[in-house]
Design a protein around this motif. Structure first.
Motif, PDB file in Angstrom:
ATOM      1  N   CYS A 608       0.828  -1.212   0.000  1.00  0.00           N
ATOM      2  CA  CYS A 608       0.000   0.000   0.000  1.00  0.00           C
ATOM      3  C   CYS A 608       0.858   1.256   0.000  1.00  0.00           C
ATOM      4  N   ASN A 609       1.949   1.251   0.764  1.00  0.00           N
ATOM      5  CA  ASN A 609       2.813   2.429   0.826  1.00  0.00           C
ATOM      6  C   ASN A 609       3.499   2.715  -0.507  1.00  0.00           C
ATOM      7  N   ALA A 611       2.183   2.089  -3.401  1.00  0.00           N
ATOM      8  CA  ALA A 611       1.130   2.259  -4.412  1.00  0.00           C
ATOM      9  C   ALA A 611       1.017   1.067  -5.337  1.00  0.00           C
ATOM     10  N   LYS A 612       1.523  -0.101  -4.922  1.00  0.00           N
ATOM     11  CA  LYS A 612       1.313  -1.324  -5.685  1.00  0.00           C
ATOM     12  C   LYS A 612      -0.080  -1.886  -5.450  1.00  0.00           C
ATOM     13  N   ALA A 613      -0.708  -1.414  -4.382  1.00  0.00           N
ATOM     14  CA  ALA A 613      -2.088  -1.815  -4.078  1.00  0.00           C
ATOM     15  C   ALA A 613      -2.819  -0.591  -3.547  1.00  0.00           C
ATOM     16  N   THR A 614      -4.041  -0.414  -3.991  1.00  0.00           N
ATOM     17  CA  THR A 614      -4.811   0.763  -3.587  1.00  0.00           C
ATOM     18  C   THR A 614      -5.516   0.577  -2.259  1.00  0.00           C
ATOM     19  N   SER A 615      -5.592  -0.652  -1.781  1.00  0.00           N
ATOM     20  CA  SER A 615      -6.283  -0.920  -0.528  1.00  0.00           C
ATOM     21  C   SER A 615      -5.698  -2.169   0.109  1.00  0.00           C
ATOM     22  N   GLU A 618      -6.905  -5.312  -1.740  1.00  0.00           N
ATOM     23  CA  GLU A 618      -6.166  -5.608  -2.962  1.00  0.00           C
ATOM     24  C   GLU A 618      -4.777  -6.157  -2.638  1.00  0.00           C
TER      25      GLU A 618
END
Length: 715
Positions: A608-609, A611-615, A618
């Motif tokens: 998440c940090n 930005a490879k996953a939005t939540s 995910e």
């Protein structure tokens, strides 16, 4: 911060909840794309920007016992490794929550401690297959760099005349027209290691660096620096650094001074590319942060150049110092031979007077005050004498001491004094009046380097001074920025102390934002120590989330096996014969899954940090996808080695300016990472057992029927 304990529930384990609340504030510090935090001092309303778990913990409200233990654990990790503190802080919170869940399911404390400890030990053994040799890693990185360079050369030929595709190498900050000048075989033997009159490599914010050696303005001669790594421009035409919309400073300064710049790369290398020993490894250990890595790469290049003279190729961390200068843009950051420090304007006047003269240097291993008393040869750590007797400097005794010290210094013609401790203010004033430069708060490493190159011997008291303690050959000058101008900013002035052939390098860290200065210095030393530990251990971990994913896969496999009859070798080895058969089957799977949740939360936070996953959902989906592929592959370790060595779970997203075609290799320190795991789990289990002992003491029945019984968790 009082809010850190707002959600503490008195019905549950208070100590673990406090650890969880304190660790939660460091969640955004994980991964290469750290979200920095402003720490505000309520008394002064001044703020400091930080992305360090150490600085963050120091600023929190740690009045509780659990908070104090957390602070000591983080400080111990930082003192030994200077890296891994963010991982430690996060896992403390994740495993505290995991243990709380186990307690809610009535799992005995003894089972939690035993299963988690053995589970972590099993993980540490399992991930040894992900340890890679430094030699193999560096060779692979060099080969990868060569392939990338060939690809870029082929693509650049297509649109070399295009405005959007200028023939410029942004990574090195030099144009393609520059060539390498070979070492002059007839040069003086000392010339190959003499960079005492130069400043190395100033970084350009965002895009890389201008590799440059800057001559002092006073030096009118045009010296040719010999060595297999000197780069000279074949012409003095203007070089395009990057778009004018990003940095007008770099464009104007570089274009106007391009005729006076001499670029510097590395010496001859046994690797396929023209790298300076471990330059690519330094980049891989930086996790994509290229702001200070260019400085580190040029320190490696300089020490590699000096190794050809000394015969030693070891990266020496004791020969590196930093000087933080506020007021200049970050593009002025550079690496310079010698020792650079900040002094008062009065001391800068003395420096101008002494400039160009060979000086007698004196090294003081202690305070230069009348009251200073040595604590003995085995000096206790973290102990400093504040005052042993009333100050007599205002009276006759103090004047006599000052006069005696000055007479001694004048008798031996001492011009420069480096002091490890504090310096008496009145003595400083007297020395300035007599053109004697005194520098205080000098580290022991710097004193040691000057002692080696000047033959000076550190002494404790001036009464011991005689001719054999003095050194000769030191020179002082005002430090000059990469544009050739001396820098005088407000109350402090940078001065440079140099000696012929000194191996000491000073990284000049500059910024115009006061709150960012500490952050830049912390990041620089983190990168330095990562490379230092990697070279000392001779091995690194495969990065990009590979180690944590293998731990997660391994622990989940053990949890599934614990639900089956103990008929496999792995199950029999993991089984503790001291547990009852029922509890071994009933609780072990619960505890192992709780331990695995820590790795899962860690990977989710990093995804998440970056930005490879939005939540979080995910992120967990992506993690499960990797786990399924690893299980289907047959051997999770083989899957991780195959997939993550090519591209990791969180690689490539840390630098917005990185070419997407360029795979960013990421590696981690071995011991620092595993020790962070062990320290985190040891702290959680210590707090768990300490509070449990208090709760289950002899007054259990009294507490059970008291009014405060709701504040305790009875097992």
């Amino acid at each position: 911060l009082a809010m850190a304990f707002r959600e503490v529930n008195a019905r549950r384990h208070v100590g673990l909840q406090q650890l969880s609340s304190l660790a939660l504030v460091g969640r955004t510090l994980l991964g290469p794309m750290k979200s920095c935090k402003f720490v505000v001092d309520e008394s002064t309303n001044q703020s400091v920007l930080t992305c360090s778990a150490v600085r963050l913990i120091e600023s929190l409200d740690l009045s509780s016992a659990a908070g104090q233990l957390l602070n000591e654990t983080v400080q111990a990790q930082n003192k030994e490794f200077k890296t891994g503190t963010s991982t430690l802080l996060f896992l403390v919170g994740a495993w505290s929550n995991a243990v709380l869940e186990c307690l809610q399911q009535n799992v005995p404390v003894s089972v939690i401690v035993s299963v988690m400890s053995e589970g972590l030990n099993s993980c540490c053994e399992k991930v040894q297959c992900l340890q890679l040799s430094i030699h193999d890693v560096n060779k692979e990185l060099c080969c990868s760099s060569v392939r990338t360079s060939i690809f870029e050369n082929k693509t650049s030929q297509i649109g070399s005349n295009s405005i959007l595709n200028p023939p410029v190498d942004f990574q090195k900050g030099i144009s393609a027209s520059e060539e390498v000048v070979p070492r002059n075989p007839h040069s003086h033997p000392e010339d190959g290691c003499n960079f005492s009159n130069s400043c190395l490599v100033s970084t350009l914010t965002g895009f890389g660096s201008i590799a440059s050696l800057v001559k002092p303005v006073d030096d009118k001669s045009k010296s040719v620096i010999s060595g297999s790594g000197v780069i000279l421009s074949s012409c003095n035409k203007q070089k395009l650094s990057h778009s004018r919309y990003f940095s007008t400073l770099a464009k104007s300064n570089f274009s106007s001074l391009s005729g006076n710049f001499e670029g510097y790369l590395s010496g001859q290398s046994a690797y396929p590319c023209e790298c300076s020993g471990f330059g690519h490894l330094a980049m891989a250990l930086s996790h994509g942060n290229r702001t200070n890595v260019k400085l580190l790469q040029n320190i490696v290049a300089y020490q590699q150049q000096g190794a050809e003279c000394s015969g030693s190729s070891r990266f020496n961390i004791t020969e590196i110092a930093t000087c933080c200068l506020l007021g200049l843009p970050e593009s002025y950051s550079c690496v310079c031979p010698g020792f650079i420090t900040l002094v008062s304007p009065e001391q800068a006047t003395v420096t101008k007077y002494l400039q160009g003269k060979p000086l007698w240097i004196l090294l003081m291993d202690g305070d230069l005050t009348e009251q200073y008393g040595h604590l003995g040869f085995n000096r206790p750590r973290n102990v400093r004498t504040i005052l042993e007797r009333p100050s007599l400097q205002d009276g006759r005794s103090g004047d006599l001491w000052l006069s005696s010290v000055l007479d001694t210094l004048r008798r031996f013609e001492v011009n420069l004094i480096l002091v490890r401790g504090n310096v008496c203010e009145k003595l400083m004033e007297r020395c300035i009046a007599n053109n004697i430069l005194v520098i205080g708060s000098v580290t022991r490493n710097v004193l040691g380097v000057f002692g080696e190159v000047t033959s000076a011997q550190p002494l404790t008291y001036l009464a011991q001074l005689n001719a054999r303690y003095l050194g000769r050959g030191a020179q002082v000058e005002l430090w000059r920025a990469c544009d050739g101008h001396a820098v005088e900013l407000g109350e402090l002035v940078p001065v440079r102390i140099k000696v012929q052939g000194i191996p000491l390098l000073t990284a000049m860290l500059t910024t115009t934002v006061a709150s960012k200065m500490q952050l830049i210095e912390d990041q620089f030393w983190t990168f330095v120590y990562r490379l230092h530990h990697a070279l000392n251990e001779g091995k690194v971990f495969l990065g990009g989330g590979a180690v944590e994913l293998l731990c997660l896969s391994h622990i989940q496999m053990l949890a599934e096996q614990s639900l089956k009859p103990a008929n496999t070798n792995a199950e029999r080895e993991f089984h503790n014969p001291l547990w009852p058969a029922a509890s071994s089957t009933e609780y072990r799977s619960v505890v192992l899954r709780a331990l695995a949740s820590g790795w899962s939360q860690f990977l989710s936070a990093v995804l998440c940090n970056t930005a490879k996953a939005t939540s979080g959902f995910e992120a967990h989906t992506l993690i499960k996808c990797h786990l399924k592929k690893a299980a289907d592959y047959g051997s999770p370790s083989a899957y991780v080695l195959k997939e993550f060595r090519r591209v990791g779970m969180v690689q490539g997203g840390s630098d917005p300016f990185t070419d997407p075609r360029e795979g960013l290799n990421v590696y981690d320190n071995v011991t620092a990472k595993t020790e962070a795991w062990r320290r985190a789990l040891d702290l959680v289990l210590l707090v768990l057992q300490t509070d449990a002992e208090i709760i289950t003491g002899p007054k259990r029945n009294q507490l059970l029927h008291s009014r405060v019984s709701s504040e305790f968790l009875f097992l």
